[in-house]
Design a protein around this motif. Structure first.
Motif, PDB file in Angstrom:
ATOM      1  N   LYS A 191       0.827  -1.205   0.000  1.00 11.86           N
ATOM      2  CA  LYS A 191       0.000   0.000   0.000  1.00 11.86           C
ATOM      3  C   LYS A 191       0.863   1.256   0.000  1.00 11.86           C
ATOM      4  CE  LYS A 191      -4.176   1.895   1.899  1.00 11.86           C
ATOM      5  NZ  LYS A 191      -5.274   1.785   2.828  1.00 11.86           N
TER       6      LYS A 191
ATOM      7  N   CYS B 142      -6.908  -0.274  -5.902  1.00 12.30           N
ATOM      8  CA  CYS B 142      -8.311  -0.097  -5.555  1.00 12.30           C
ATOM      9  C   CYS B 142      -8.646   1.393  -5.574  1.00 12.30           C
ATOM     10  CB  CYS B 142      -8.584  -0.688  -4.178  1.00 12.30           C
ATOM     11  SG  CYS B 142     -10.253  -0.338  -3.597  1.00 12.30           S
TER      12      CYS B 142
ATOM     13  N   HIS C  31     -10.971   2.843  -4.140  1.00 10.96           N
ATOM     14  CA  HIS C  31     -11.578   3.317  -2.897  1.00 10.96           C
ATOM     15  C   HIS C  31     -10.589   3.379  -1.738  1.00 10.96           C
ATOM     16  CE1 HIS C  31     -15.366   2.898  -5.018  1.00 10.96           C
ATOM     17  NE2 HIS C  31     -14.905   1.753  -5.445  1.00 10.96           N
ATOM     18  N   CYS C  32      -9.807   2.303  -1.551  1.00 11.57           N
ATOM     19  CA  CYS C  32      -8.880   2.317  -0.423  1.00 11.57           C
ATOM     20  C   CYS C  32      -7.424   2.411  -0.889  1.00 11.57           C
ATOM     21  CB  CYS C  32      -9.083   1.087   0.474  1.00 11.57           C
ATOM     22  SG  CYS C  32      -8.673  -0.476  -0.297  1.00 11.57           S
TER      23      CYS C  32
ATOM     24  N   ASP D 113      -5.424   0.354  -2.172  1.00 14.46           N
ATOM     25  CA  ASP D 113      -4.529  -0.754  -1.896  1.00 14.46           C
ATOM     26  C   ASP D 113      -4.112  -1.404  -3.216  1.00 14.46           C
ATOM     27  OD1 ASP D 113      -3.012  -2.376  -0.356  1.00 14.46           O
ATOM     28  OD2 ASP D 113      -4.636  -2.968   0.976  1.00 14.46           O
TER      29      ASP D 113
ATOM     30  N   CYS E 201     -12.588  -5.388  -4.435  1.00 19.00           N
ATOM     31  CA  CYS E 201     -11.472  -5.366  -3.489  1.00 19.00           C
ATOM     32  C   CYS E 201     -11.899  -6.100  -2.221  1.00 19.00           C
ATOM     33  CB  CYS E 201     -11.106  -3.912  -3.198  1.00 19.00           C
ATOM     34  SG  CYS E 201      -9.973  -3.687  -1.828  1.00 19.00           S
TER      35      CYS E 201
ATOM     36  N   LYS F 254     -10.380  -6.000   0.617  1.00 20.82           N
ATOM     37  CA  LYS F 254     -10.050  -5.232   1.811  1.00 20.82           C
ATOM     38  C   LYS F 254     -11.202  -4.299   2.209  1.00 20.82           C
ATOM     39  CE  LYS F 254      -5.821  -4.322   3.767  1.00 20.82           C
ATOM     40  NZ  LYS F 254      -4.412  -4.208   3.466  1.00 20.82           N
ATOM     41  N   CYS F 255     -11.696  -3.521   1.244  1.00 23.05           N
ATOM     42  CA  CYS F 255     -12.776  -2.594   1.577  1.00 23.05           C
ATOM     43  C   CYS F 255     -14.118  -3.103   1.068  1.00 23.05           C
ATOM     44  CB  CYS F 255     -12.476  -1.195   1.037  1.00 23.05           C
ATOM     45  SG  CYS F 255     -12.470  -1.078  -0.745  1.00 23.05           S
TER      46      CYS F 255
ATOM     47  N   LYS G 150     -15.371  -2.970  -1.809  1.00 22.89           N
ATOM     48  CA  LYS G 150     -16.014  -2.150  -2.824  1.00 22.89           C
ATOM     49  C   LYS G 150     -15.612  -2.559  -4.234  1.00 22.89           C
ATOM     50  CE  LYS G 150     -16.945   1.874  -0.009  1.00 22.89           C
ATOM     51  NZ  LYS G 150     -16.379   3.118   0.481  1.00 22.89           N
TER      52      LYS G 150
END
Ligand SMILES: [Zn+2]
Length: 110
Positions: A40, A66, A68-69, A71, A92, A94-95, A97
């Motif tokens: 990240k 991503c 959104h986040c 990553d 993703c 992780k988030c 989304k």
């Protein structure tokens, strides 16, 4: 002539910025398995360099991040890719989304 030199320097720093971004994405790829917590940061640096020098990420680079986040995404590892209506849909993990991109390449025949 001072103006010319300035322009040259600008082009050069852009080129260096592009190379740095490529390198950071390579580092993210290499570190994904061994040090996933670092990826990240690499993406973050690549984005910062891009903004600082007004260099855009390539289409492929953008798809590995991503929306959104921010990553680093590795298909089959931390994101899922689906094709839907000539769009690439990336989820993703992780988030949670979704990001969507138009699907340019011709689909492979099965
Ligand atoms: Zn995300």
């Amino acid at each position: 002539m001072a103006q010319n030199r300035r322009k040259k320097n600008k082009d050069l720093s852009k080129k260096i910025a592009e190379e740095r971004i490529i390198l950071l994405f390579e580092l993210a790829e290499q570190n994904f398995k061994t040090h996933p917590e670092r990826t990240k940061r690499y993406v973050e640096l690549a984005r910062l360099i891009g903004m600082r020098y007004r260099v855009r990420l390539t289409r492929d680079q953008k798809r590995r991040v991503c929306k959104h986040c921010y990553d680093y995404l590795v298909p089959g590892n931390n994101c899922r890719i689906r094709l839907k209506d000539s769009m690439v849909q990336t989820t993703c993990f992780k988030c949670g989304k979704m990001s969507r991109y138009p699907y340019y390449e011709r689909p492979e025949k099965e």
